[in-house]
Scaffold this motif. Sequence first.
Motif, short mmCIF file in Angstrom:
data_model
loop_
_atom_site.label_atom_id
_atom_site.label_comp_id
_atom_site.label_asym_id
_atom_site.label_seq_id
_atom_site.Cartn_x
_atom_site.Cartn_y
_atom_site.Cartn_z
N LEU A 71 51.12 207.63 24.91
CA LEU A 71 50.12 206.75 24.59
C LEU A 71 50.49 205.66 23.55
N ASN A 72 49.65 204.41 23.58
CA ASN A 72 50.17 203.34 22.42
C ASN A 72 49.19 203.87 21.16
N VAL A 73 49.56 205.06 20.46
CA VAL A 73 48.81 205.42 19.47
C VAL A 73 50.16 205.71 18.31
N THR A 74 50.09 205.30 17.14
CA THR A 74 50.80 205.41 16.15
C THR A 74 50.79 207.11 15.68
N GLU A 75 51.72 207.68 16.00
CA GLU A 75 51.88 209.24 15.86
C GLU A 75 52.39 209.40 14.38
N SER A 76 52.25 210.99 14.28
CA SER A 76 52.74 211.40 12.98
C SER A 76 53.48 212.71 13.30
N CYS A 77 54.10 213.27 12.34
CA CYS A 77 54.98 214.45 12.57
C CYS A 77 53.98 215.65 13.01
N LEU A 128 43.85 212.78 32.01
CA LEU A 128 43.29 213.62 31.10
C LEU A 128 44.27 213.27 29.62
N PRO A 129 43.80 212.29 28.89
CA PRO A 129 44.32 212.00 27.59
C PRO A 129 44.18 213.19 26.43
N VAL A 130 44.95 213.27 25.79
CA VAL A 130 44.87 214.54 24.75
C VAL A 130 45.89 213.99 23.40
N TYR A 131 45.28 214.49 22.48
CA TYR A 131 46.07 214.65 21.09
C TYR A 131 46.76 216.24 20.93
N SER A 132 48.08 216.26 20.93
CA SER A 132 48.48 217.55 20.73
C SER A 132 49.55 217.82 19.65
N ARG A 133 49.57 219.12 19.65
CA ARG A 133 50.80 219.69 18.39
C ARG A 133 51.31 220.88 18.97
N ALA A 134 52.53 220.87 19.12
CA ALA A 134 53.44 221.76 19.54
C ALA A 134 53.87 223.00 18.71
N PHE A 135 53.87 224.12 19.29
CA PHE A 135 54.61 224.96 18.38
C PHE A 135 55.19 226.31 19.54
N GLY A 136 56.31 227.23 18.74
CA GLY A 136 56.94 228.07 19.54
C GLY A 136 56.25 229.26 19.87
N GLN A 162 45.88 222.29 11.62
CA GLN A 162 46.83 221.34 11.46
C GLN A 162 46.73 220.29 12.24
N LEU A 163 46.53 220.21 13.52
CA LEU A 163 46.38 219.00 14.24
C LEU A 163 45.32 218.41 13.97
N ASP A 164 43.87 218.82 13.67
CA ASP A 164 42.80 218.32 13.24
C ASP A 164 43.17 217.47 11.91
N GLN A 165 43.80 218.01 11.14
CA GLN A 165 44.20 217.59 9.68
C GLN A 165 44.97 216.43 9.82
N ALA A 166 46.03 216.34 10.57
CA ALA A 166 46.84 215.20 11.09
C ALA A 166 46.07 214.16 11.67
N LEU A 167 45.10 214.44 12.40
CA LEU A 167 44.36 213.30 13.17
C LEU A 167 43.36 212.56 11.86
N ARG A 168 43.00 213.40 11.14
CA ARG A 168 42.10 213.06 10.17
C ARG A 168 42.66 211.94 9.09
N LYS A 169 44.11 212.48 8.63
CA LYS A 169 44.99 211.63 7.80
C LYS A 169 45.23 210.45 8.54
N ALA A 170 45.15 210.12 9.80
CA ALA A 170 45.47 209.06 10.53
C ALA A 170 44.44 208.26 10.94
N ASN A 171 43.15 208.78 10.47
CA ASN A 171 41.85 208.29 10.77
C ASN A 171 41.62 208.06 12.26
N ILE A 172 41.95 209.31 12.84
CA ILE A 172 41.70 209.27 14.28
C ILE A 172 40.37 210.35 14.37
N THR A 173 39.49 209.70 15.04
CA THR A 173 38.16 210.55 15.46
C THR A 173 37.66 210.53 16.68
#
Length: 278
Positions: A88-94, A194-202, A222-233
């Motif tokens: 998606l055309n969203v500015t992502e973070s780590c 189905l659009p999603v914000y996701s965080r991968a782990f092993g 940590q996913l929720d924290q990253a979304l809040r930091k990016a002002n995504i709600t």
Amino acid sequence: MLRLLIFSILVSIALSSEESEFDFSGIGSDEFEAHLREHGFSEEKIRQILPEQAEPNRNCTKKICAPKPLKKICADPERLDCAPRVKLNVTESCGFKASKFPSNLTWVRTRIHPANTRQGFLNAHMRLHHYLHGANKLRVTFTRGAPEISSLLYNKTTGVITGYDVAFYINTELYHIPSAPTNPDVNLELWEELPVYSRAFGDYGGQTNNSRSSYVKKQLKQLDQALRKANITNYVHDGLFLLAVYNPLGHAHGRKRYEVMRIIDDAKPKNKTRKVDN
């Protein structure tokens, strides 16, 4: 619309949930093989279902492993046929990625019952594998794709994660026609986008279910924290999240890729999830 699907899942979980933690301990190849025999699968079908044992992932620290990249885990459709995903055309973070599963992909889905029990999780997988191996109207054998997606609800008040259902992706284009299940507890569905914000782990092999559950909650936090930091709600906040798993069943510890997902809720009209009645 997506909102109706989300609401139905939340209501069903609230009505049927138990105050016990969802079983994150996974299914080992030996246990799964024994369960297949108990459910009447022939030796030939068991060999088709169980994959070759993979080499352990060396990118592991203690009991936690780095997630295998999608480009690698989905590189060979003969080994694992992955559902398409569009960035998606969203500015992502780590801390998160933004993508969507396109509309009209085919998924076979069933409830986890009894809720939050290992037996319920195994029974759900048996129903889905029976469908893949002939328990459908056309008696077609399908190959299970990836990811496997479980719908889960995290109650922050009680700290409990409740399981609702589990679904496998099926690439029906390989078979030219879908085939409806013969078991009324199994649904074959065309999902809406189905659009999603996701965080991968092993993988987290070798841990107890409680420690694995804590690790999933940590990844979700940590996913929720990253979304809040990016002002995504613009995602579902009612505790509902998805757990996607990319791996052939039975693979060795460290070869799996997990993703916690928040469903993007942009309030735009979408097609409803449709059952396939062929």
